[in-house]
Design a protein around this motif. Structure first.
Motif, PDB file in Angstrom:
ATOM      1  N   SER A  14       0.851  -1.180   0.000  1.00 49.84           N
ATOM      2  CA  SER A  14       0.000   0.000   0.000  1.00 49.84           C
ATOM      3  C   SER A  14       0.890   1.234   0.000  1.00 49.84           C
ATOM      4  O   SER A  14       2.023   1.206   0.485  1.00 49.84           O
ATOM      5  CB  SER A  14      -0.927   0.020   1.222  1.00 49.84           C
ATOM      6  OG  SER A  14      -0.175   0.065   2.418  1.00 49.84           O
ATOM      7  N   TYR A 276      -5.149  -1.967  -8.620  1.00 51.35           N
ATOM      8  CA  TYR A 276      -4.834  -0.845  -7.741  1.00 51.35           C
ATOM      9  C   TYR A 276      -6.145  -0.304  -7.188  1.00 51.35           C
ATOM     10  O   TYR A 276      -6.989   0.189  -7.946  1.00 51.35           O
ATOM     11  CB  TYR A 276      -4.087   0.248  -8.492  1.00 51.35           C
ATOM     12  CG  TYR A 276      -2.772  -0.217  -9.068  1.00 51.35           C
ATOM     13  CD1 TYR A 276      -1.616  -0.221  -8.295  1.00 51.35           C
ATOM     14  CD2 TYR A 276      -2.687  -0.667 -10.384  1.00 51.35           C
ATOM     15  CE1 TYR A 276      -0.401  -0.659  -8.809  1.00 51.35           C
ATOM     16  CE2 TYR A 276      -1.483  -1.114 -10.913  1.00 51.35           C
ATOM     17  CZ  TYR A 276      -0.345  -1.099 -10.120  1.00 51.35           C
ATOM     18  OH  TYR A 276       0.840  -1.542 -10.637  1.00 51.35           O
ATOM     19  N   SER A 278      -7.874   2.329  -4.459  1.00 51.02           N
ATOM     20  CA  SER A 278      -7.750   3.423  -3.498  1.00 51.02           C
ATOM     21  C   SER A 278      -8.783   3.209  -2.397  1.00 51.02           C
ATOM     22  O   SER A 278      -9.840   2.614  -2.619  1.00 51.02           O
ATOM     23  CB  SER A 278      -7.977   4.771  -4.184  1.00 51.02           C
ATOM     24  OG  SER A 278      -9.280   4.835  -4.757  1.00 51.02           O
ATOM     25  N   VAL A 284      -3.385   3.688  -1.402  1.00 47.24           N
ATOM     26  CA  VAL A 284      -3.588   2.947  -2.649  1.00 47.24           C
ATOM     27  C   VAL A 284      -2.977   1.573  -2.433  1.00 47.24           C
ATOM     28  O   VAL A 284      -1.795   1.452  -2.095  1.00 47.24           O
ATOM     29  CB  VAL A 284      -2.925   3.642  -3.848  1.00 47.24           C
ATOM     30  CG1 VAL A 284      -3.082   2.780  -5.101  1.00 47.24           C
ATOM     31  CG2 VAL A 284      -3.532   5.021  -4.075  1.00 47.24           C
TER      32      VAL A 284
END
Length: 296
Positions: A14, A276, A278, A284
Motif C-alpha cells: 500500500s 490498484y 484506493s 492505494v
C-alpha cells in the motif's frame, strides 16, 4: 473454478503520503500540488495524444495539466454542478467527454479551449462513464436508474437500458459488453451487472459485495474463452470474476483494511493482472492476480 484460467490474488503493498515527482515506479510516493479547483476533485483522465491530464471537480470546473511540468495549462467552466466523470479518448478524436450532477454531458475541444456540444436530460444525474475501446461511444450511468450509450459524434443516446434496483456508481467497457457496479448497503443492491449493447439487454447479475461497488475493471486472459473482470467495494472487498458459456462465478477475493473508493487494472504479457484500489483511509493498495491455464 470454471474453465479457461484460474486466478489467485495476493495483496502486495500500500502507498500513502506525498513526495517526489519520480513516483511509485522508483519506490517513491507521487507528487501532489495545489491546482485551480476550489472543491473536491472527483475524476482524472489522461490524454496520451497531448501529454496532458484533465481533472473534474465539485466546483463544476475542468482543469488541464501538463505531464512534464505539472503546471496547470487551462481551466474551463460549463457545468453548474459537480463533475463526476471526464474521459479523454483517441476514439473521440482527442476531444473530452464530461458528465455532471447537473444532468448534462458535454464534449470539449481542448485545442479551442471550449465546449462544442452539450446535452441535458431531465434527472440524468451522471454517476459514472466509460468509453468503448476503438469506437466513438461512451457508456454513462445515472441516478435515474438508467444506463445510456452515447454516440459522441452527435452527442445523442444510441441506446438507453433499464433494470437497476440501486443506481450504478462505476462502469467499464469491453467491446459489446458493459460492466456496472451499483450503490447499496447490507448486501442489498450492491451488485455487478453485465449488459450487451447488441441485444440491448442485461445478461447477468452478480452478488457478493455487502456495500456499494466503487470500482470495476475488465481483465484479459489470452488463450481463454472466459470473460474476466474485477470489482472493489466500500466494504473493503476486492473480487475477481469470470463468465464462461453464459455462466459466471467469483474466482477470488481479498479484503482491504478500509473501504475502496476506486479500482484500476493492468494485465501484463505473462497474464498477471495488477489491481490498484484506493481506499477511504487515503491509501492505494496493489494486488496481483495470476491466471493459470487449467488444461481445458
Amino acid at each position: 473454478v470454471m474453465g479457461g484460467c484460474s486466478s489467485t490474488a495476493r495483496h502486495n503493498e500500500s502507498l500513502k503520503g506525498h513526495g517526489s515527482s519520480k513516483g511509485i515506479a522508483d519506490g517513491e510516493t507521487p507528487t501532489s500540488f495545489a491546482g485551480p479547483h476550489s472543491d473536491i476533485v472527483n475524476c482524472v483522465a489522461s490524454s496520451d495524444m497531448t501529454g496532458e491530464w484533465i481533472s473534474g471537480a465539485d466546483d463544476g470546473t475542468l482543469s488541464c495539466v501538463s505531464w512534464s511540468s505539472c503546471r496547470v495549462l487551462e481551466s474551463w467552466v460549463g457545468h453548474s454542478k459537480s463533475i463526476n466523470r471526464v474521459i479523454a479518448a483517441p476514439t473521440i478524436n482527442g476531444l473530452l467527454f464530461s458528465g455532471s450532477r447537473d444532468s448534462s454531458v458535454r464534449i470539449w475541444d481542448v485545442s479551442e479551449s471550449r465546449c462544442i456540444s452539450s446535452r441535458h436530460l431531465s434527472r440524468n444525474v451522471v454517476t459514472c462513464a466509460a468509453s468503448v475501446p476503438g469506437e466513438p461511444l461512451v457508456w454513462q450511468g445515472s441516478e435515474d436508474l438508467r444506463l445510456r450509450l452515447w454516440d459522441t459524434r452527435i452527442l445523442q443516446p444510441a441506446a438507453t437500458l433499464e433494470g437497476y434496483v440501486y443506481f450504478p456508481l462505476t462502469c467499464a467497457a469491453d467491446g459489446n459488453i458493459c460492466l456496472t457496479g451499483s450503490n447499496g448497503f447490507d448486501g442489498s443492491g450492491c451488485e455487478l451487472r453485465i449488459w450487451d449493447r447488441r441485444m440491448l439487454k442485461q445478461l447477468l447479475v452478480f452478488d457478493g459485495h455487502q456495500h456499494a461497488v466503487r470500482g470495476v475493471a475488465f481483465l484479459s486472459c489470452k488463450g481463454s474463452n472466459a470473460l474476466r473482470f474485477a470489482s472493489a467495494s466500500k466494504d473493503g472487498s476486492v473480487c475477481t470474476w469470470q463468465i464462461i458459456g453464459g455462466d459466471g462465478n467469483m474466482e477470488s477475493s481479498s479484503f482491504l483494511p478500509s473501504g475502496a473508493t476506486s479500482l484500476a487494472a493492468a494485465v501484463d504479457h505473462e497474464q498477471r493482472a495488477q489491481l490498484y484500489a484506493s481506499t477511504l483511509d487515503g491509501a492505494v493498495h496493489a494486488l496481483r492476480t495470476e491466471f493459470e491455464a487449467d488444461g481445458d
